[in-house]
Design a protein around this motif. Structure first.
Motif, PDB file in Angstrom:
ATOM      1  N   ARG A 198      -5.807   1.419   8.248  1.00 19.76           N
ATOM      2  CA  ARG A 198      -5.590   2.769   7.733  1.00 19.76           C
ATOM      3  C   ARG A 198      -5.524   3.796   8.866  1.00 19.76           C
ATOM      4  N   VAL A 231      -0.103   6.046   6.780  1.00 19.80           N
ATOM      5  CA  VAL A 231      -1.372   5.320   6.785  1.00 19.80           C
ATOM      6  C   VAL A 231      -1.082   3.901   7.260  1.00 19.80           C
ATOM      7  N   ARG A 236       0.825  -1.204   0.000  1.00 19.22           N
ATOM      8  CA  ARG A 236       0.000   0.000   0.000  1.00 19.22           C
ATOM      9  C   ARG A 236       0.863   1.259   0.000  1.00 19.22           C
TER      10      ARG A 236
END
Length: 272
Positions: free
Chosen positions: A202, A154, A135
């Protein structure tokens, strides 16, 4: 009539291609990658130490790898030696250093007491680290992010996840001398799964990359603090790692609060 010219052109093209292929690589591009490879060697060495039942050296190797991971990017930016190759190498090394190595060390230390359930927790930890890194690689290519988001990660960063994930081992090896017994294995599994969740989630975390220059009047204080931290880390490594892990975990609610404040402020400034 055109064949000699064509032949000469092909030879010149071949020479140009060989020249480009064997063109020297600047040293400034190599130094950050060498630091990354050194961190990778430490991660692999931590796995070896775990198999040899030298758990203390294993966690120290992972902690040093985390320090080097924080340095290689800064060195690359300082030397203007950032490259796509370096970014990919850093990501692969991070997965070994902060996903595979901590999972194996944790399993050898105490998770093996719960057999397959302990191995499941180790697998989830490594998978969460891989998802976190994937990610991150995708998000750095998104240039539409507002500037204030640079102050946050994040999800828990992989190095922080590796260090805080080893907290049960720090507690056992420190002066606190928390026993490593079968009864504690379920709590260790729950803790490891919680750290894995923080990496894959997140949830915003403060980014150390946002730390800028130190004001001139505070240079002496900062240098004194760093020297004291290094001395304490050298003399009481496990106790310092316990303190750093707990402080980092305690900072998560504050990072969430600050993220929401900045998110609201950005939304209010963008609204007509």
């Amino acid at each position: 009539m055109n064949e000699p010219l064509s032949g000469n052109f092909d030879k010149a093209s071949a020479r140009g291609l060989r020249a480009r292929r064997f063109r020297g690589v600047p040293l400034r591009l190599l130094i950050p990658n060498l630091v990354t490879l050194l961190a990778l060697c430490l991660g692999l060495t931590a796995i070896r130490f775990a198999f040899e039942d030298q758990i203390e050296w294993a966690v120290i190797a992972i902690a040093v790898a985390a320090v080097l991971d924080g340095l290689d990017g800064r060195i690359a930016r300082a030397l203007k030696g950032t490259s796509r190759f370096g970014a990919e190498l850093d990501s692969l090394a991070d997965f070994v250093d902060f996903g595979v190595a901590p999972a194996i060390v944790l399993y050898v230390f105490g998770l093996h007491e719960m057999k397959s359930l302990g191995w499941f927790a180790a697998l989830i930890f490594a998978i969460a680290c891989a998802l976190r890194l994937a990610r991150f690689n995708v998000m750095i290519e998104d240039h539409d992010q507002p500037a204030w988001r640079g102050y946050f990660f994040v999800g828990m960063p992989a190095p922080a996840g590796a260090v805080t994930g080893l907290l049960p081992i720090f507690l056992h090896l420190s002066l606190f001398n928390v026993p490593n017994v079968h009864a504690a294995a379920p709590f260790e599994i729950a803790y490891v799964l919680g750290i894995a969740f923080l990496m894959a989630s997140r949830i915003p975390h403060f980014s150390g990359k946002s730390i800028g220059r130190v004001p001139r009047e505070y240079v002496a204080v900062v240098l004194f603090g760093l020297a004291a931290a290094v001395l304490l880390l050298a003399n009481f490594p496990m106790e310092m790692l316990v303190a750093l892990s707990l402080v980092y975990l305690a900072s998560i609610p504050f990072s969430i609060r600050r993220f929401r404040q900045m998110q609201r402020a950005n939304a209010e400034s963008a609204s007509p």
